[in-house]
Write an enzyme that holds these catalytic residues in place. Structure first.
Site, short mmCIF file in Angstrom:
data_model
loop_
_atom_site.label_atom_id
_atom_site.label_comp_id
_atom_site.label_asym_id
_atom_site.label_seq_id
_atom_site.Cartn_x
_atom_site.Cartn_y
_atom_site.Cartn_z
CG HIS A 53 -1.93 -1.09 1.24
ND1 HIS A 53 -3.10 -1.07 0.51
CD2 HIS A 53 -1.93 -2.28 1.90
CE1 HIS A 53 -3.77 -2.19 0.72
NE2 HIS A 53 -3.08 -2.94 1.55
CG ASN A 126 -7.79 -4.51 0.46
OD1 ASN A 126 -6.98 -3.60 0.57
ND2 ASN A 126 -7.48 -5.77 0.70
CE1 TYR A 336 -2.21 -5.08 7.82
CE2 TYR A 336 -2.73 -2.78 7.47
CZ TYR A 336 -2.74 -4.08 7.03
OH TYR A 336 -3.26 -4.39 5.80
#
Length: 498
Positions: A53, A126, A336
């Site tokens: 990303h 997404n 993350y």
């Protein structure tokens, strides 16, 4: 009246034009500390781009609750209709690097940060309701196939289709990626999904499994390969251009937050694994329930500060919203936040864009690089917990999450039977897509497969055959047509100029 230029330490600067030298033709002096500061800072202006990303676009706005869902969640943000909070969203490509073209065929990231009164809540998703793999054990391998070959330093369709053929669960997401939905015209014309299965619990401690859907209030619009290729020839930044200009012009994009809800006990008897990220929940069985409206009405004053520094993680949740046994979600809860610690630093959540805006913050994290904020424990002598000091930060047992009722022996389980991975893509292919959409799917996939070896193509045809024979036949025919066209082109003699 203009402001006075200073060093980063606040000292006024007499000039910003020339270096300090020994005479008009002499060498630059080391004591020109402002020259050194400017050069040293420039060398450090870039931070590591996101491993996934990397290329993204974002905006700020407001979330407003429009429907009562207190029967499912006790989260304070949902406590009354009309309640609002600030939000920040970042949309992105998945595989592309920081300089990639916006209109490449790729899945798009869709992340939203809600600045609630109980802390920040992040939904990291997404523009598709599913993903390529359901187990994070395969995630690093999958991402490597989307990046550059270590020898050629080029993207490798061979690697992509080789991996997908070995992981049949990928076929659902690959079908969506190669369909008309694979190239949105810009972030304002696509749906968003939390993708994972999460949970909510209400004031009675009753848990429900949920899926988050961000339903685009603008028309859904996509590009063909041909249109995208022409556009990329003139601009690689059309997503950023379209989004920024729309908001600057007062055309504010909106999405409606909806949830799908499944009673906790129903997960045990459901006909599919509701925690499998490669599966959707049928809307006929679990209809969309509206929650609220997101409106993005402000461009950030500084893109780097607000969008590049934005750090989203599913570990950011609030009381009333929880996790699930979704394997990918469980792994992302760690990965993350850890990626942000590497990319931005130990105290990345103290950066203004990541810090809570509507909730006080009290914790016992200590020291480390770039510790630029004061102690936040509530008492100067309280740098550990438990302690004796009145007013220091204490846990709040009232926000304890009810226990998960799913358990089992610890093992490495295979989650699905042989045909389960093909049922939903089969329905998508035969019942959702019309013949024109299927034809474009065949052509798009054939184009993506063109550089692949015959062995990889045959393995992928075998996967498509299990979805539906027409699917495999259509892609095979499109590949063969492309091969004939390339062969004819190669055999055409080149005219030599006189």
């Amino acid at each position: 009246m203009s402001k006075r230029l200073t060093t980063t330490a606040g000292a006024p600067m007499p000039t910003n034009e020339t270096s300090k030298t020994a005479g008009s033709r002499g060498p630059v002096l080391l004591d020109d500390y402002q020259l050194i500061e400017k050069l040293a800072h420039q060398n450090r202006e870039r931070i590591p781009e996101r491993a996934v990303h990397a290329k993204g676009w974002g905006a700020e706005g407001t979330f407003t609750v429009t429907h009562d869902i207190s029967q499912y969640s006790c989260a304070a943000i949902f406590s009354e209709v009309g309640k609002t909070c600030e939000i920040l969203s970042r949309w992105s490509t998945v595989a592309g690097e920081l300089g990639a073209a916006d209109s490449e065929r790729d899945v798009r990231g869709f992340s939203v940060k809600f600045y609630t009164e109980e802390g920040n809540w992040d939904v990291v998703g997404n523009n598709t309701p599913i993903f390529f793999v359901r187990d994070a054990y395969k995630f690093p391998d999958f991402i490597r196939t989307q990046k550059r070959h270590p020898r050629t330093n080029l993207r490798s369709p061979e690697a992509m289709f080789d991996f997908w053929a070995a992981q049949p669960e990928c076929v659902h997401q690959v079908t969506i990626l190669m369909s008309d939905r694979g190239i949105p015209v810009n972030p304002m014309h696509m749906h968003g999904y939390g993708s994972h299965t999460y949970s909510m619990w209400n004031a009675k401690g009753e848990r429900h499994w949920v899926k988050f859907h961000f339903r685009c209030q603008q028309e859904i619009r996509n590009r063909s390969n041909e249109d995208a290729e022409k556009l990329i020839g003139s601009t690689r930044e059309n997503f950023q251009e379209d989004l920024f200009n729309a908001i600057e012009g007062g055309d504010y994009p909106k999405w409606e937050l909806n949830i799908q809800v499944m009673p906790e006990a129903e997960a045990e008897t459901c006909g599919f694994n509701p925690f499998d990220l490669t599966k959707v929940w049928p809307h006929a069985d679990y209809p969309l329930i509206p929650v609220g409206m997101l409106e993005f009405n402000r461009n950030p004053d500084n893109y780097f500060q607000s969008i590049e520094n934005a750090a989203y993680s599913p570990s950011n949740k609030i009381p009333g919203i929880g996790f699930s046994p979704d394997k990918m979600l469980q792994a992302r809860v760690f990965s993350y936040a850890d990626a942000h610690r590497y990319r931005l630093g130990t105290h990345y959540e103290a950066l203004p864009v990541n810090a809570p805006k509507a909730a006080p913050m009290h914790h016992y994290h200590k020291d480390g690089a770039m510790r630029f904020f004061p102690q936040q424990t509530g008492h100067p002598d309280a740098y550990y917990e438990p302690n004796q000091y009145e007013g220091s930060a204490r846990p709040d047992p009232s926000v304890q999450e009810p226990p998960l009722r799913i358990s089992g022996d610890a093992d490495r389980y295979v989650q699905e039977e042989a045909d389960a991975d093909y049922i939903q893509p089969r329905k998508l292919y035969t019942e959702v897509f019309d013949q024109a959409q299927r034809d474009r799917l065949h052509e798009n996939m054939a184009g993506a497969m063109a550089p692949c070896s015959e062995s990889v193509k045959e393995r992928w045809y075998a996967v498509l055959e299990k979805v539906h024979p027409d699917y495999a036949a259509g892609v095979r025919a499109a590949c063969e047509k492309d091969e004939v066209a390339i062969s004819v082109t190669d055999e055409t003699p080149t005219k030599v100029a006189d």
